[in-house]
Design a protein around this motif. Structure first.
Motif, PDB file in Angstrom:
ATOM      1  N   THR A  73       0.834  -1.196   0.000  1.00 14.39           N
ATOM      2  CA  THR A  73       0.000   0.000   0.000  1.00 14.39           C
ATOM      3  C   THR A  73       0.870   1.248   0.000  1.00 14.39           C
ATOM      4  OG1 THR A  73      -0.066   0.114   2.418  1.00 14.39           O
ATOM      5  CG2 THR A  73      -1.770  -1.208   1.332  1.00 14.39           C
ATOM      6  N   ALA A  74       0.291   2.360  -0.406  1.00 15.06           N
ATOM      7  CA  ALA A  74       1.013   3.634  -0.352  1.00 15.06           C
ATOM      8  C   ALA A  74       1.416   3.943   1.090  1.00 15.06           C
ATOM      9  CB  ALA A  74       0.139   4.752  -0.918  1.00 15.06           C
ATOM     10  N   PHE A  75       0.570   3.563   2.041  1.00 16.42           N
ATOM     11  CA  PHE A  75       0.868   3.815   3.451  1.00 16.42           C
ATOM     12  C   PHE A  75       2.098   3.027   3.899  1.00 16.42           C
ATOM     13  CE2 PHE A  75       0.144   2.908   8.033  1.00 16.42           C
ATOM     14  CZ  PHE A  75       0.199   4.211   8.496  1.00 16.42           C
ATOM     15  N   ALA A  76       2.268   1.814   3.388  1.00 13.30           N
ATOM     16  CA  ALA A  76       3.448   1.017   3.754  1.00 13.30           C
ATOM     17  C   ALA A  76       4.721   1.703   3.287  1.00 13.30           C
ATOM     18  CB  ALA A  76       3.350  -0.383   3.145  1.00 13.30           C
ATOM     19  N   TYR A  77       4.725   2.173   2.045  1.00 15.47           N
ATOM     20  CA  TYR A  77       5.914   2.859   1.530  1.00 15.47           C
ATOM     21  C   TYR A  77       6.135   4.176   2.276  1.00 15.47           C
ATOM     22  CZ  TYR A  77       5.451  -0.500  -2.302  1.00 15.47           C
ATOM     23  OH  TYR A  77       5.347  -1.658  -3.033  1.00 15.47           O
TER      24      TYR A  77
ATOM     25  N   ARG B 123       5.222   2.142  -6.068  1.00 13.70           N
ATOM     26  CA  ARG B 123       4.920   1.043  -6.978  1.00 13.70           C
ATOM     27  C   ARG B 123       3.417   0.805  -7.070  1.00 13.70           C
ATOM     28  NH1 ARG B 123       6.397  -5.310  -6.196  1.00 13.70           N
ATOM     29  NH2 ARG B 123       5.814  -6.005  -8.301  1.00 13.70           N
ATOM     30  N   CYS B 124       2.686   1.170  -6.030  1.00 16.13           N
ATOM     31  CA  CYS B 124       1.247   0.929  -5.974  1.00 16.13           C
ATOM     32  C   CYS B 124       0.479   1.982  -6.770  1.00 16.13           C
ATOM     33  CB  CYS B 124       0.775   0.942  -4.525  1.00 16.13           C
ATOM     34  SG  CYS B 124       1.132   2.519  -3.704  1.00 16.13           S
ATOM     35  N   ALA B 125      -0.811   1.716  -6.956  1.00 14.61           N
ATOM     36  CA  ALA B 125      -1.684   2.686  -7.613  1.00 14.61           C
ATOM     37  C   ALA B 125      -1.914   3.880  -6.681  1.00 14.61           C
ATOM     38  CB  ALA B 125      -3.015   2.036  -7.969  1.00 14.61           C
ATOM     39  N   GLU B 126      -2.282   5.002  -7.255  1.00 17.28           N
ATOM     40  CA  GLU B 126      -2.506   6.203  -6.446  1.00 17.28           C
ATOM     41  C   GLU B 126      -3.751   6.050  -5.591  1.00 17.28           C
ATOM     42  OE1 GLU B 126      -3.102  11.051  -6.970  1.00 17.28           O
ATOM     43  OE2 GLU B 126      -2.344   9.824  -8.634  1.00 17.28           O
ATOM     44  N   PRO B 127      -3.642   6.308  -4.280  1.00 14.14           N
ATOM     45  CA  PRO B 127      -4.834   6.261  -3.426  1.00 14.14           C
ATOM     46  C   PRO B 127      -5.735   7.453  -3.701  1.00 14.14           C
ATOM     47  CG  PRO B 127      -2.958   7.052  -2.172  1.00 14.14           C
ATOM     48  CD  PRO B 127      -2.426   6.648  -3.525  1.00 14.14           C
ATOM     49  N   GLY B 128      -6.934   7.404  -3.155  1.00 13.26           N
ATOM     50  CA  GLY B 128      -7.889   8.478  -3.406  1.00 13.26           C
ATOM     51  C   GLY B 128      -7.440   9.816  -2.884  1.00 13.26           C
TER      52      GLY B 128
ATOM     53  N   ALA C 105       5.327  13.175  -6.546  1.00 12.43           N
ATOM     54  CA  ALA C 105       5.003  11.816  -6.119  1.00 12.43           C
ATOM     55  C   ALA C 105       4.302  11.116  -7.278  1.00 12.43           C
ATOM     56  CB  ALA C 105       4.103  11.844  -4.882  1.00 12.43           C
ATOM     57  N   ARG C 106       4.922  10.050  -7.775  1.00 12.93           N
ATOM     58  CA  ARG C 106       4.359   9.319  -8.903  1.00 12.93           C
ATOM     59  C   ARG C 106       3.948   7.926  -8.430  1.00 12.93           C
ATOM     60  NH1 ARG C 106       8.798   9.765 -13.585  1.00 12.93           N
ATOM     61  NH2 ARG C 106       9.951   8.593 -12.021  1.00 12.93           N
ATOM     62  N   PHE C 107       2.821   7.476  -8.936  1.00  9.15           N
ATOM     63  CA  PHE C 107       2.294   6.184  -8.537  1.00  9.15           C
ATOM     64  C   PHE C 107       2.307   5.219  -9.727  1.00  9.15           C
ATOM     65  CE2 PHE C 107       0.710   9.293  -5.563  1.00  9.15           C
ATOM     66  CZ  PHE C 107       0.772   8.635  -4.335  1.00  9.15           C
ATOM     67  N   SER C 108       2.095   3.936  -9.417  1.00  7.68           N
ATOM     68  CA  SER C 108       2.105   2.872 -10.436  1.00  7.68           C
ATOM     69  C   SER C 108       3.444   2.840 -11.171  1.00  7.68           C
ATOM     70  CB  SER C 108       0.943   3.067 -11.426  1.00  7.68           C
ATOM     71  OG  SER C 108      -0.302   3.020 -10.757  1.00  7.68           O
ATOM     72  N   GLN C 109       4.530   3.015 -10.437  1.00  3.84           N
ATOM     73  CA  GLN C 109       5.882   2.980 -10.996  1.00  3.84           C
ATOM     74  C   GLN C 109       6.472   1.557 -10.882  1.00  3.84           C
ATOM     75  OE1 GLN C 109       7.276   5.806 -12.562  1.00  3.84           O
ATOM     76  NE2 GLN C 109       5.120   6.359 -12.289  1.00  3.84           N
ATOM     77  N   PRO C 110       7.502   1.249 -11.666  1.00  9.29           N
ATOM     78  CA  PRO C 110       8.108  -0.099 -11.607  1.00  9.29           C
ATOM     79  C   PRO C 110       8.645  -0.463 -10.233  1.00  9.29           C
ATOM     80  CG  PRO C 110       8.830   1.066 -13.576  1.00  9.29           C
ATOM     81  CD  PRO C 110       8.098   2.069 -12.730  1.00  9.29           C
TER      82      PRO C 110
END
Length: 332
Positions: free
Chosen positions: A132-136, A163-168, A181-186
Motif C-alpha cells: 500500500t502507499a501507506f506502507a511505503y 509502486r502501488c496505484a494512487e490512493p484516493g 510523487a508518482r504512482f504505479s511505478q516499476p
C-alpha cells in the motif's frame, strides 16, 4: 500554513494506520481510546496525537512496521536502528547501515542505495506485489526522519515514486513529501541530491535519548516540507511568476532580516534560495507538462530559463528524464 497547521496530520493517514490493526483482526477502538482519540476520526489530528497512536498500534501489534513487512519489526527495533547508525562518520555510511538493518529485520521489502547523475536514490524492491502507499510512506518516514535528524537538517527530496496505484487522497502524499510523487511505478524510490551523502554525523548518546523520547512526532513535524522559514520563502515565490522573483538581497529585505541571517537560517533547515527556486520551478514544470498543451519552449520561458536547453538540463536533473519523455510517460 500556520504553525498549528504544520503540526496536523491528515485523517486519511490516521485511517490507514487504523486499517493495519483491522487487518490483524484487532479492534481499533481500544487503541484509539488509550491515546485519547475518538472512535471515528474525521478531522486532522496533531502530530503528537498521531505519534502516540503510532506507538500504541506498534505496541498492540508488537510490530513497528504495522504488519506491512515480510516479517514483524518487533518493539524496540527503531531504537536499535538508531544506535546502529549513531556513530557512522557520514550520512552515506549511516544510510547504508540503516538499509542493511531494515533489510535484515523486515526481509521484504529490500532497500538499496543507487547513486547516479548527481542523485542518490533509495530503491525498494518487493518480493511479491505492490504494497500500500501507506506502507511505503511509513518506510520513508522512518528512513528519512532518522537521517534528517542525524545531520540536523531537512534533506530536500527530489522525487518519491510508489509502486502501488494512487490512493484516493494522493494529494496528501504530495503535500507531505513536498516532491513529485508518482504512482504505479516499476519500483518505489526516494531520491535526493547525492551531495548530502557527504554530510558528517555529529550526534551524541544523550542527544539520541532526547530524540527517541519525542519520536515519532518530532520527525513528522520538524523535517516536513512545509515547516520553517523555507516555507515562508516558498509562499512568497509562489505568489508571483518565476520571471518576477526577487534577488536574494531583496528577498531578505522583504523578510526584514539581513542577507547573512536569511542565508544562515535557511542553511540550518538544509535549504538555500537556489534549491527552493529549483523545487518550485520543478513543481510548476510538472504541472504544466501534465495539465496544459504548452510547448516545452514556452514552459521554459514562463519558468524564467534563458533558453530551452537550460530547461532540458534542469528537468533531467530533477526527474532523470526529458520534459517530452515525462509528458509521454505520465499522460500515456
Amino acid at each position: 500554513m500556520t504553525e498549528t497547521g504544520r503540526r496536523m496530520i491528515s485523517p486519511f493517514f490516521v485511517e490507514e494506520a487504523i486499517d493495519c490493526l483491522k487487518r490483524q483482526g484487532k479492534a481499533p477502538e481500544k487503541v484509539l481510546a488509550s491515546v485519547g482519540l475518538p472512535a471515528r476520526i474525521t478531522a486532522p489530528i496533531s502530530a503528537e496525537s498521531y505519534g502516540a497512536l503510532w506507538l500504541a498500534i506498534a505496541a498492540e501489534m508488537d510490530d513497528e512496521f504495522f504488519g506491512m513487512g515480510g516479517r514483524p519489526m518487533p518493539s524496540g527495533s527503531f531504537t536499535l536502528l538508531c544506535h546502529c547508525i549513531l556513530h557512522a562518520k557520514t550520512l552515506d555510511q549511516a544510510l547504508r547501515r540503516a538499509l542493511r538493518f531494515l533489510n535484515a529485520m523486515l526481509e521484504d521489502p529490500q532497500g538499496h542505495l543507487d547513486i547516479s547523475d548527481g542523485l542518490a536514490q533509495v530503491v525498494l524492491k518487493d518480493a511479491i506485489g505492490p504494497r500500500t502507499a501507506f506502507a511505503y510512506r511509513t518506510y520513508w518516514i522512518l528512513l528519512h526522519g532518522i537521517t534528517c535528524w542525524l545531520v540536523g537538517r531537512r534533506i530536500p527530496l527530489r522525487m518519491v515514486d510508489f509502486r502501488c496505484a494512487e490512493p484516493g487522497h494522493g494529494a496528501d502524499y504530495r503535500l507531505f513529501f513536498g516532491a513529485p510523487a508518482r504512482f504505479s511505478q516499476p519500483v518505489s524510490r526516494l531520491a535526493f541530491d547525492a551531495s548530502v551523502l557527504k554530510l558528517p554525523i555529529a550526534r551524541s548518546e544523550q542527544a539520541l535519548k532526547q530524540f527517541l523520547r519525542n519520536a515519532p512526532a518530532n520527525i513528522l513535524v520538524r523535517y516536513r516540507y512545509d515547516a520553517g522559514l523555507a516555507a515562508s520563502v516558498r509562499k512568497r515565490l509562489r505568489q508571483v511568476p518565476p520571471t518576477a522573483w526577487s534577488a536574494f538581497d531583496d528577498l531578505a529585505a522583504q523578510l526584514r532580516m539581513s542577507p547573512s541571517t536569511l542565508r544562515h537560517r535557511l542553511h540550518a533547515e538544509g535549504q538555500n534560495y537556489a534549491t527552493i527556486r529549483d523545487e518550485i520551478r520543478r513543481d510548476l514544470a510538472i504541472e504544466m507538462l501534465q495539465t496544459t498543451a504548452l510547448g516545452v519552449g514556452e514552459i521554459a520561458t514562463r519558468l524564467g530559463f534563458s533558453e530551452p536547453s537550460a530547461f532540458h538540463r534542469a528537468f533531467r536533473k530533477w526527474t532523470a528524464t526529458s520534459p517530452a519523455g515525462f509528458r509521454r510517460e505520465t499522460l500515456a
